[in-house]
Design an enzyme around this catalytic site. Structure first.
Site, PDB file in Angstrom:
ATOM      1  N   CYS A   1       0.837  -1.200   0.000  1.00  0.00           N
ATOM      2  CA  CYS A   1       0.000   0.000   0.000  1.00  0.00           C
ATOM      3  C   CYS A   1       0.874   1.252   0.000  1.00  0.00           C
ATOM      4  CB  CYS A   1      -0.920  -0.016   1.223  1.00  0.00           C
ATOM      5  SG  CYS A   1      -1.975   1.443   1.323  1.00  0.00           S
TER       6      CYS A   1
ATOM      7  N   CYS B   1      -0.426   4.134   2.139  1.00  0.00           N
ATOM      8  CA  CYS B   1      -0.257   3.939   3.590  1.00  0.00           C
ATOM      9  C   CYS B   1       1.200   4.127   4.005  1.00  0.00           C
ATOM     10  CB  CYS B   1      -0.659   2.526   4.028  1.00  0.00           C
ATOM     11  SG  CYS B   1      -2.131   1.875   3.280  1.00  0.00           S
ATOM     12  N   ASP B   2       2.118   3.567   3.241  1.00  0.00           N
ATOM     13  CA  ASP B   2       3.502   3.429   3.714  1.00  0.00           C
ATOM     14  C   ASP B   2       4.518   4.298   2.971  1.00  0.00           C
ATOM     15  OD1 ASP B   2       2.549   1.526   5.481  1.00  0.00           O
ATOM     16  OD2 ASP B   2       2.908  -0.128   4.111  1.00  0.00           O
TER      17      ASP B   2
END
Ligand code: NAP
Length: 300
Positions: free
Chosen positions: A129, A132-133
């Site tokens: 992701c 997200c990261d």
């Protein structure tokens, strides 16, 4: 006899349980693995309103406890079959349950590359992701694997943060939309590595590089990267419902934003449904929509 039986204890299923319980419907959630779904692997949720920085584990545990405190029963059993009828029959290896309505919220799994070390490096350089990261890789060199819209969008997103992005794709033609690919090719800090497979991960405690093998020449080289974003598609967990609800060619349940399937009293919610945006917030939103539809069906 349950009013609402929910299959899957991820954000969609547990949100559905909250709505079902608050409407005083007898609610059972069946989960094959552990509660939380994919979000449980995210160290730091940065894009959910009002909860910046919460870990996926804390988010999932709070959600799970919220559903339980409101009266949801949760059992850890894998559903192998759902049969339609005057009441719905839900079968697991241990039990057979009856319910007036069923919400299928089984989610999807990220497809893995299948290279050694991939699982143990999740959170230590391997991610599924970028939104997200990606922030953890500011000014670092990263790679994205895949050639679909997700991979190209991820590479574009990361190109704004990282020093350099390699996009590794197993063919030289992209499944992604041509316009997105054109945008990517304009980025000076993106290098396309085409006709190539990721054949090895180089690591000690964390990822240090990826070995790629050229499919045409057999030549291998190691790209020194701190992060590898795997974006090679998802596998929706609908296999056991294919007899009951319509699935598209990729296995996603065909249902609109109303979460209705072709079978009255059976609803789908979350990442296993056909949709454009698969995020925590849209999964939770589906849970609310599907439960509200189930409540309406029960009250009619
Ligand atoms: P996808 O379209 O299924 O693409 C997966 C990519 O991964 C393909 O390029 C595929 O290669 C590659 N791949 C699959 N298995 C592999 C393996 N084992 N090793 C190496 N490469 C592998 O998946 P997606 O990009 O996640 O998109 C899913 C759906 O969501 C699509 O319908 C997509 O259009 C949609 N989506 C839309 C948007 C948007 O509209 N903005 C954004 C994201 C996603 P091959 O091409 O060789 O098969």
């Amino acid at each position: 006899m349950y009013d609402i039986l929910i299959i899957g204890a991820g954000p969609a299923g547990l949100t559905a349980a909250i709505y079902a319980c608050r409407a005083e419907k007898r609610t059972l959630v069946l989960e094959a693995k552990t509660y939380g779904g994919q979000i449980i692997n995210t160290p730091d949720i940065a894009n959910y309103p009002v909860a910046p920085g919460i870990s996926g584990f804390d988010f999932a545990t709070t959600l799970y406890n919220q559903a339980k405190d409101l009266g949801a029963e949760v059992k850890f059993e894998k559903v192998t079959e759902v049969r339609d009828g005057d009441v719905k029959t839900v079968v697991t290896p241990k039990n057979t349950y009856e319910a007036k309505t069923v919400i299928v919220a089984t989610g999807a799994e990220n497809r893995k590359l299948g290279v050694e070390g991939e699982d143990k490096l999740i959170g230590r350089g391997v991610s599924y992701c970028a939104t997200c990261d990606g922030n953890f890789f500011r000014k670092k060199v990263v790679a994205v694997a895949g050639g679909g819209n997700t991979a190209v969008e991820d590479a574009l997103y990361l190109a704004d943060l990282a020093e350099k992005v390699y996009l590794i794709h197993r063919r030289d033609a992209f499944r992604a939309d041509a316009a997105l690919v054109s945008k990517l090719k304009e980025r000076e800090n993106v290098e396309l590595v085409l006709n190539a497979n990721v054949t090895k991960l180089v690591y000690e405690q964390r990822l240090q590089g990826v070995e790629v093998t050229d499919k045409l020449t057999g030549e291998t080289k190691v790209l020194d990267v701190a992060g590898l974003f795997v974006a090679v598609g998802q596998v929706p967990e609908n296999q056991n419902f294919a007899q009951l609800i319509d699935l598209d060619e990729s296995g996603y349940a065909i249902a609109g934003e109303d979460c209705l399937t072709k079978v009255p009293g059976i609803f789908v919610a979350g990442d296993n449904r056909v949709k454009d945006v698969r995020q925590l917030i849209t999964a939770a939103s589906d849970g609310a929509v599907a439960a509200t539809a189930a409540i309406k069906y029960l009250n009619e």
